[in-house]
Design a protein around this motif. Structure first.
Motif, mmCIF file in Angstrom:
data_model
loop_
_atom_site.group_PDB
_atom_site.id
_atom_site.type_symbol
_atom_site.label_atom_id
_atom_site.label_comp_id
_atom_site.label_asym_id
_atom_site.label_seq_id
_atom_site.Cartn_x
_atom_site.Cartn_y
_atom_site.Cartn_z
ATOM 1 N N CYS A 100 25.371 33.495 55.567
ATOM 2 C CA CYS A 100 24.381 34.568 55.605
ATOM 3 C C CYS A 100 22.975 33.977 55.676
ATOM 4 O O CYS A 100 22.646 33.025 54.954
ATOM 5 C CB CYS A 100 24.526 35.437 54.365
ATOM 6 S SG CYS A 100 23.373 36.815 54.294
ATOM 7 N N HIS A 102 20.357 35.347 54.704
ATOM 8 C CA HIS A 102 19.504 35.777 53.597
ATOM 9 C C HIS A 102 19.392 34.678 52.548
ATOM 10 O O HIS A 102 18.328 34.080 52.384
ATOM 11 C CB HIS A 102 20.042 37.080 52.972
ATOM 12 C CG HIS A 102 19.249 37.526 51.786
ATOM 13 N ND1 HIS A 102 19.834 37.837 50.585
ATOM 14 C CD2 HIS A 102 17.921 37.691 51.620
ATOM 15 C CE1 HIS A 102 18.888 38.188 49.724
ATOM 16 N NE2 HIS A 102 17.715 38.112 50.333
ATOM 17 N N MET A 103 20.497 34.386 51.866
ATOM 18 C CA MET A 103 20.437 33.349 50.835
ATOM 19 C C MET A 103 21.627 32.415 50.871
ATOM 20 O O MET A 103 21.896 31.696 49.909
ATOM 21 C CB MET A 103 20.287 33.976 49.443
ATOM 22 C CG MET A 103 18.932 34.643 49.239
ATOM 23 S SD MET A 103 18.683 35.255 47.561
ATOM 24 C CE MET A 103 18.461 33.734 46.670
ATOM 25 N N GLY A 104 22.373 32.442 51.979
ATOM 26 C CA GLY A 104 23.387 31.428 52.174
ATOM 27 C C GLY A 104 24.788 31.736 51.688
ATOM 28 O O GLY A 104 25.644 30.848 51.695
ATOM 29 N N CYS A 105 25.052 32.963 51.266
ATOM 30 C CA CYS A 105 26.435 33.307 50.915
ATOM 31 C C CYS A 105 27.286 33.274 52.183
ATOM 32 O O CYS A 105 26.776 33.352 53.290
ATOM 33 C CB CYS A 105 26.501 34.709 50.307
ATOM 34 S SG CYS A 105 25.830 34.824 48.633
ATOM 35 N N CYS A 117 27.951 40.780 54.292
ATOM 36 C CA CYS A 117 27.770 39.788 53.238
ATOM 37 C C CYS A 117 27.897 40.498 51.885
ATOM 38 O O CYS A 117 27.250 41.523 51.654
ATOM 39 C CB CYS A 117 26.403 39.124 53.350
ATOM 40 S SG CYS A 117 26.139 37.877 52.052
ATOM 41 N N CYS A 119 26.960 39.480 48.946
ATOM 42 C CA CYS A 119 25.992 39.135 47.900
ATOM 43 C C CYS A 119 24.906 40.186 47.720
ATOM 44 O O CYS A 119 24.656 40.636 46.605
ATOM 45 C CB CYS A 119 25.375 37.777 48.200
ATOM 46 S SG CYS A 119 26.564 36.433 47.977
ATOM 47 N N HIS A 120 24.270 40.582 48.810
ATOM 48 C CA HIS A 120 23.164 41.534 48.677
ATOM 49 C C HIS A 120 23.247 42.650 49.719
ATOM 50 O O HIS A 120 22.281 43.387 49.911
ATOM 51 C CB HIS A 120 21.813 40.817 48.791
ATOM 52 C CG HIS A 120 21.699 39.605 47.909
ATOM 53 N ND1 HIS A 120 21.899 38.335 48.374
ATOM 54 C CD2 HIS A 120 21.444 39.496 46.591
ATOM 55 C CE1 HIS A 120 21.754 37.464 47.376
ATOM 56 N NE2 HIS A 120 21.488 38.147 46.288
ATOM 57 N N GLY A 121 24.358 42.693 50.435
ATOM 58 C CA GLY A 121 24.577 43.826 51.325
ATOM 59 C C GLY A 121 24.104 43.686 52.749
ATOM 60 O O GLY A 121 24.083 44.683 53.487
ATOM 61 N N SER A 122 23.747 42.500 53.179
ATOM 62 C CA SER A 122 23.336 42.353 54.574
ATOM 63 C C SER A 122 24.515 42.617 55.499
ATOM 64 O O SER A 122 25.663 42.303 55.171
ATOM 65 C CB SER A 122 22.793 40.943 54.834
ATOM 66 O OG SER A 122 21.558 40.766 54.194
ATOM 67 N N PRO A 135 19.127 42.808 53.203
ATOM 68 C CA PRO A 135 17.821 42.164 53.256
ATOM 69 C C PRO A 135 17.674 41.003 54.237
ATOM 70 O O PRO A 135 16.580 40.509 54.428
ATOM 71 C CB PRO A 135 17.639 41.651 51.819
ATOM 72 C CG PRO A 135 19.027 41.415 51.328
ATOM 73 C CD PRO A 135 19.852 42.481 51.962
HETATM 74 FE FE1 FES Z 1 23.872 37.531 52.132
HETATM 75 FE FE2 FES Z 1 21.912 37.896 50.363
HETATM 76 S S1 FES Z 1 23.014 36.081 50.780
HETATM 77 S S2 FES Z 1 22.820 39.336 51.671
#
Ligand code: FES
Length: 155
Positions: A100, A102-105, A117, A119-122, A135
């Motif tokens: 991802c 966003h933050m690498g998930c 994703c 983690c935060h819904g992307s 995000p």
């Molecule tokens: Fe994927 Fe934040 S790491 S939405």
């Protein structure tokens, strides 16, 4: 001898001006030269990859998994290779990094035409990896894939 004195003063003045003007430059140059001199050039990597054929697949290349795992209109996440493969239309496989932006998930699922994703819904488009829902703001990078002998392979 007055000529010598005049010359000496001129040289001193010139040096003073040059010193003032160049105060920051020598410091920067000194730092960079120190950095480069502290890096030994003799510490060559232990491997000798120059003889390895460049045509071989890079790390992560090869078989990702069975094509049957990638349904039409859906997709599959190959976590080991960190690649997500979708099939927006029959026989049309698309590969993207599963990391991802966003933050690498690692993205977890493919559903409703999006790569999701946890983690935060992307959410990303299954067709081009573009962001459908934040995000995240950057698309998933494409990964070339194809189907070969019933398997999805990365290029
Ligand atoms: Fe994927 Fe934040 S790491 S939405």
């Amino acid at each position: 001898m007055t000529n010598d004195m005049t010359d000496r003063r001129a040289v001193l003045r010139g040096a003073a001006v040059a010193g003032l003007a160049g105060v920051s430059v020598p410091l920067i140059a000194a730092c960079s030269s120190n950095d480069s001199s502290s890096t030994p050039t003799s510490s060559a990597p232990t491997s000798a990859p120059s003889s390895a054929p460049s045509s071989s697949a890079p790390a992560g290349g090869g078989v990702l998994g069975p094509a049957a795992d990638v349904p039409v209109g859906g997709g599959a996440v190959f976590k080991d290779a960190k690649v997500v493969v979708t099939q927006p239309a029959a026989g049309q496989y698309k590969g993207f990094t599963a990391v991802c932006t966003h933050m690498g998930c690692i993205v977890a699922t493919v559903a409703n035409n999006t790569i999701d994703c946890p983690c935060h819904g992307s959410k990303y488009s299954v067709t081009d990896g573009s962001v459908v829902n934040g995000p995240a703001t950057k698309p998933l990078a494409p990964v070339p894939v194809s189907m070969k002998d019933g398997n999805i392979v990365s290029a």
